[in-house]
Enzyme design. Structure first.
Site, PDB file in Angstrom:
ATOM      1  N   LYS A 205       0.980  -0.850  -0.285  1.00 14.54           N
ATOM      2  CA  LYS A 205      -0.535   0.202   0.029  1.00 14.54           C
ATOM      3  C   LYS A 205       0.827   1.697  -0.119  1.00 14.54           C
ATOM      4  O   LYS A 205       0.488   2.184  -0.746  1.00 14.54           O
ATOM      5  CB  LYS A 205      -0.925   0.155   1.124  1.00 14.54           C
ATOM      6  CG  LYS A 205      -1.920   1.263   1.184  1.00 14.54           C
ATOM      7  CD  LYS A 205      -2.767   0.988   2.990  1.00 14.54           C
ATOM      8  CE  LYS A 205      -3.462   1.822   2.562  1.00 14.54           C
ATOM      9  NZ  LYS A 205      -4.357   2.153   3.500  1.00 14.54           N
ATOM     10  N   GLU A 211      10.994  -4.713   4.341  1.00 17.34           N
ATOM     11  CA  GLU A 211      10.557  -5.874   4.269  1.00 17.34           C
ATOM     12  C   GLU A 211      10.019  -6.175   2.588  1.00 17.34           C
ATOM     13  O   GLU A 211      11.090  -7.396   2.171  1.00 17.34           O
ATOM     14  CB  GLU A 211       9.722  -7.140   4.796  1.00 17.34           C
ATOM     15  CG  GLU A 211      10.298  -6.855   6.596  1.00 17.34           C
ATOM     16  CD  GLU A 211       9.592  -6.212   7.437  1.00 17.34           C
ATOM     17  OE1 GLU A 211       8.707  -5.038   6.818  1.00 17.34           O
ATOM     18  OE2 GLU A 211       9.674  -6.428   8.159  1.00 17.34           O
ATOM     19  N   GLY A 265      -4.777  -1.970   5.263  1.00 18.23           N
ATOM     20  CA  GLY A 265      -3.688  -2.815   4.403  1.00 18.23           C
ATOM     21  C   GLY A 265      -4.503  -4.079   5.309  1.00 18.23           C
ATOM     22  O   GLY A 265      -4.720  -4.991   3.776  1.00 18.23           O
ATOM     23  N   ARG A 266      -5.489  -4.808   5.597  1.00 25.24           N
ATOM     24  CA  ARG A 266      -5.581  -6.127   6.018  1.00 25.24           C
ATOM     25  C   ARG A 266      -7.056  -6.075   5.560  1.00 25.24           C
ATOM     26  O   ARG A 266      -8.027  -7.388   6.073  1.00 25.24           O
ATOM     27  CB  ARG A 266      -5.573  -6.217   7.358  1.00 25.24           C
ATOM     28  CG  ARG A 266      -6.752  -5.115   8.970  1.00 25.24           C
ATOM     29  CD  ARG A 266      -6.453  -5.073   9.839  1.00 25.24           C
ATOM     30  NE  ARG A 266      -6.366  -3.892  10.689  1.00 25.24           N
ATOM     31  CZ  ARG A 266      -5.950  -2.905  10.537  1.00 25.24           C
ATOM     32  NH1 ARG A 266      -4.560  -2.494   9.797  1.00 25.24           N
ATOM     33  NH2 ARG A 266      -6.352  -2.144  11.626  1.00 25.24           N
ATOM     34  N   GLU A 351      -4.410  -6.764  14.444  1.00 25.58           N
ATOM     35  CA  GLU A 351      -3.759  -5.682  14.277  1.00 25.58           C
ATOM     36  C   GLU A 351      -5.366  -4.786  14.366  1.00 25.58           C
ATOM     37  O   GLU A 351      -5.320  -3.262  14.361  1.00 25.58           O
ATOM     38  CB  GLU A 351      -3.577  -5.849  13.414  1.00 25.58           C
ATOM     39  CG  GLU A 351      -2.451  -4.073  12.573  1.00 25.58           C
ATOM     40  CD  GLU A 351      -1.741  -4.434  11.244  1.00 25.58           C
ATOM     41  OE1 GLU A 351      -0.559  -4.898  11.582  1.00 25.58           O
ATOM     42  OE2 GLU A 351      -1.891  -4.197  10.004  1.00 25.58           O
ATOM     43  N   HIS A 382      -4.363 -33.651  17.126  1.00 29.82           N
ATOM     44  CA  HIS A 382      -3.883 -34.649  17.261  1.00 29.82           C
ATOM     45  C   HIS A 382      -1.807 -33.443  17.797  1.00 29.82           C
ATOM     46  O   HIS A 382      -0.802 -33.671  18.168  1.00 29.82           O
ATOM     47  CB  HIS A 382      -2.839 -34.802  16.021  1.00 29.82           C
ATOM     48  CG  HIS A 382      -3.324 -36.433  16.116  1.00 29.82           C
ATOM     49  ND1 HIS A 382      -4.188 -37.472  16.910  1.00 29.82           N
ATOM     50  CD2 HIS A 382      -4.862 -36.197  14.968  1.00 29.82           C
ATOM     51  CE1 HIS A 382      -5.406 -37.949  15.614  1.00 29.82           C
ATOM     52  NE2 HIS A 382      -5.611 -37.420  14.530  1.00 29.82           N
ATOM     53  N   LYS A 510       8.501  -0.421  13.852  1.00 28.30           N
ATOM     54  CA  LYS A 510       8.762  -0.469  12.548  1.00 28.30           C
ATOM     55  C   LYS A 510      10.296   1.063  12.827  1.00 28.30           C
ATOM     56  O   LYS A 510      11.594   0.491  11.834  1.00 28.30           O
ATOM     57  CB  LYS A 510       7.728   0.378  11.296  1.00 28.30           C
ATOM     58  CG  LYS A 510       7.467  -0.886  10.814  1.00 28.30           C
ATOM     59  CD  LYS A 510       6.106  -0.192   9.675  1.00 28.30           C
ATOM     60  CE  LYS A 510       5.251  -1.063   8.582  1.00 28.30           C
ATOM     61  NZ  LYS A 510       4.435  -0.109   8.323  1.00 28.30           N
TER      62      LYS A 510
HETATM   63  O1  F6P Z   1       2.421  -4.289   9.750  1.00 27.71           O
HETATM   64  C1  F6P Z   1       2.047  -2.758  10.089  1.00 27.71           C
HETATM   65  C2  F6P Z   1       1.574  -2.217   8.361  1.00 27.71           C
HETATM   66  O2  F6P Z   1       1.642  -1.709   8.170  1.00 27.71           O
HETATM   67  C3  F6P Z   1       0.200  -3.525   7.709  1.00 27.71           C
HETATM   68  O3  F6P Z   1      -0.950  -2.794   8.532  1.00 27.71           O
HETATM   69  C4  F6P Z   1      -0.061  -3.741   6.546  1.00 27.71           C
HETATM   70  O4  F6P Z   1      -0.882  -3.947   6.113  1.00 27.71           O
HETATM   71  C5  F6P Z   1       1.427  -3.979   6.388  1.00 27.71           C
HETATM   72  O5  F6P Z   1       2.113  -2.997   7.665  1.00 27.71           O
HETATM   73  C6  F6P Z   1       2.267  -3.843   4.902  1.00 27.71           C
HETATM   74  O6  F6P Z   1       1.397  -2.203   4.695  1.00 27.71           O
HETATM   75  P1  F6P Z   1       1.804  -2.064   3.168  1.00 27.71           P
HETATM   76  O7  F6P Z   1       0.785  -2.913   2.182  1.00 27.71           O
HETATM   77  O8  F6P Z   1       2.143  -0.816   2.749  1.00 27.71           O
HETATM   78  O9  F6P Z   1       3.503  -2.545   2.380  1.00 27.71           O
END
Ligand code: F6P
Length: 548
Positions: A205, A211, A265-266, A351, A382, A510
């Site tokens: 987003k 990452e 995002g979620r 979240e 199990h 972060k």
């Molecule tokens: O984990 C924090 C967060 O901001 C989530 O809310 C989001 O889904 C994720 O990082 C990834 O964010 P982006 O889509 O901006 O890379």
């Protein structure tokens, strides 16, 4: 917390004392209509909460609590696109993305329908290009593998759904997901892939997530090493709300698919973030997924509380969390293809509602989100089910199961369903000491041995579970399941008076990771400004890798 809410909560507390001594066995025995009354339906989807420690009186108290929290009013304002995400000053309108009707979709005073449909059509065009083999890599080979690079909401939803709907994958393309900055994740995802036949979708987003950007750069280096610098654009697409950043990364403008800041995002798998799913199952099946979500939106908007499945799920959760003090919620799909559903729900629920501040900025005075966890049944049986049956912690469970399998053996499925139902029954009924002793005596054991073993074979029972029982896990049903949980989460946030749509808690981690990254990478970097534990751990790592 308003006076009305406090009173409704106090009434629930008092009611708990009234029914605490009543076993669910007795509740079933006393009321032959318990199952039909404590179930709700959305045509071929049944929600059974008759194995919850509730009576009609409990439900009336819970609905009174919802009224005191003005849940229906908050729902209406949320669905109408009001600014429910108050700390970020925007609505949360992911429902707009799955509204396939013809009516206008008003967000921020503008009708967004045409823009939403246009972006979906662009995704569908690209999906068709890939699915038909028309999309080619720089060396002219058809694209055969699609690797999504994203994390959190830009990974969990599509990864969960592509797996859940694998029998509907008609593209013939390999679908992989990379999320972790651990280089092992990318390395494993690339294993066996031919760079000339691989397309990466960088899904973010913000297009700034550490990452994702790290993995995207490494993926680009992998393509460049094999095919040369000029080849990169043919092997990348992007999904983002940050169009300048995706352009700066070198993604062709016609391969950048957007969405809007009013999609959290979620909650974003309904948007272009769902592109890997659309590629796998095709645009028509993706629309069926959207339609399933939209059916739940209509149900949530219109069904009276006692028939409203997301509201019922939310209220039962509140009953456990706020009145019985239960800290966790297990979600156990009896469906191997829903293996990632609990992980998906962890982000959705924890979240969203892992908050301790109300809308007004005051400290929350009641418990908010439970810890959500789970694994598919029967495997969980199990592993951790022993604790569910006989542990000292009471864990409310959601079971999910389909009446019929998709592309699987019927005999296996009959056993799967039998196991799911048996677990719910065992949790509810338990086994009394007398029943345990009787069983042991029937095996011919001496009296002393019966006495010794009976306590170990006694199960308290009365352990709560709900069951979502649906016809089959197809795209429409998956859309329904996801939307049910989304609205459950919203309804609980409304009751707890918290903002389900921000996530400030994640930001600190972060920020600190960004600050520590250069110190970790540089063996000579000073650590004296850090706390003693962090500095000590960095020193230890330097010793292990020979950096100091
Ligand atoms: O984990 C924090 C967060 O901001 C989530 O809310 C989001 O889904 C994720 O990082 C990834 O964010 P982006 O889509 O901006 O890379």
């Amino acid at each position: 917390m308003t006076l009305a809410f406090r009173e409704a909560l106090a009434a629930l507390e008092a009611h708990r004392h009234e029914i605490a001594h009543r076993s669910m066995r007795d509740l079933f025995a006393d009321d032959p209509q318990r199952f039909p009354r404590l179930t709700a339906r959305l045509d071929d989807l049944l929600f059974d909460y008759s194995k919850q420690p509730v009576t009609d009186v409990t439900m009336a108290h819970l609905i009174a609590l919802a009224r005191a929290a003005r849940l229906e009013d908050k729902r209406d304002r949320f669905l109408a696109g009001e600014t429910v995400n108050t700390t970020e000053g925007r609505p949360a309108m992911h429902m707009a993305l799955r509204d396939l009707s013809r009516r206008p979709i008003m967000i921020g005073g503008a009708d967004m329908r045409a823009a939403i449909e246009a972006e979906r059509a662009r995704c569908a065009g690209f999906a068709d290009e890939l699915r038909s083999g028309r999309a080619r890599g720089a060396s002219g080979k058809p694209i055969r593998a699609v690797v999504n690079i994203g994390i959190g909401g830009s990974d969990l939803g599509p990864a969960m759904a592509v797996r859940a709907l694998s029998p509907f994958a008609t593209s013939g393309l390999v679908s992989r997901f990379v999320s972790n900055v651990d280089g092992a994740d990318l390395a494993d995802a690339l294993n066996g892939l031919d760079p000339g036949e691989t397309l990466f979708i960088v899904s973010s987003k913000t297009f700034t997530t550490l990452e994702t950007m790290t993995n995207a750069r490494s993926a680009r280096a992998w393509i460049v090493a094999a095919l040369g610098e000029a080849a990169a654009p043919a092997h990348f697409a992007a999904v983002s709300t940050n169009l300048p950043a995706s352009a700066a990364f070198g993604v062709r403008p016609d391969r950048v698919f957007g969405f809007w800041d009013w999609v959290g995002g979620r909650y974003s798998m309904w948007s272009s973030i769902g592109l890997p799913l659309m590629i796998a199952i095709g645009p028509a099946a993706f629309e069926a997924f959207l339609a399933g979500g939209h059916e739940v939106d209509r149900h949530f908007a219109t069904a009276p509380a006692i028939d409203n499945i997301p509201m019922l799920m939310a209220l039962i959760g509140v009953w456990h969390r706020n009145v019985w003090g239960r800290a966790t919620q297990a979600v156990i799909p009896y469906d191997q293809r829903l293996a990632r559903f609990p992980a998906y729900l962890q982000q959705l629920d924890m979240e969203s509602n892992g908050k301790s501040v109300t809308h007004a900025g005051a400290a929350a005075t009641i418990a908010t989100a439970p810890i959500v966890w789970g694994e598919p049944g029967t495997n969980g049986q199990h592993a951790f089910f022993q604790l569910l049956h006989q542990g000292t912690e009471i864990v409310p469970v959601d079971f999910l199961v389909a009446a019929e399998p998709i592309a699987a053996d019927k005999a296996h499925h009959d056993l799967l369903v039998a196991n799911c139902l048996a677990q719910g029954e065992a949790l509810m009924r338990g086994r009394t000491r007398d029943e345990a002793a009787e069983g042991l005596s029937a095996q011919g054991l001496p009296e002393a041995e019966v006495e010794r073993l009976a306590p170990h074979k006694t199960f308290a029972g009365n352990r709560p579970s709900s069951t979502l029982f649906y016809r089959r896990l197809d795209p429409r049903m998956l859309g329904r399941l996801v939307a049910l949980y989304e609205h459950k989460v919203f309804a609980q946030a409304a009751i707890w008076d918290i903002n389900a749509f921000d996530q400030w808690g994640v930001e600190l981690g972060k920020e600190l990771a960004t600050r520590l990254a250069p110190i970790v990478a540089d063996p000579a970097a000073k650590t004296d400004a850090l706390d003693a534990s962090t500095a000590g751990l960095i020193a230890w790592r330097r010793r292990l890798v020979g950096g100091a």
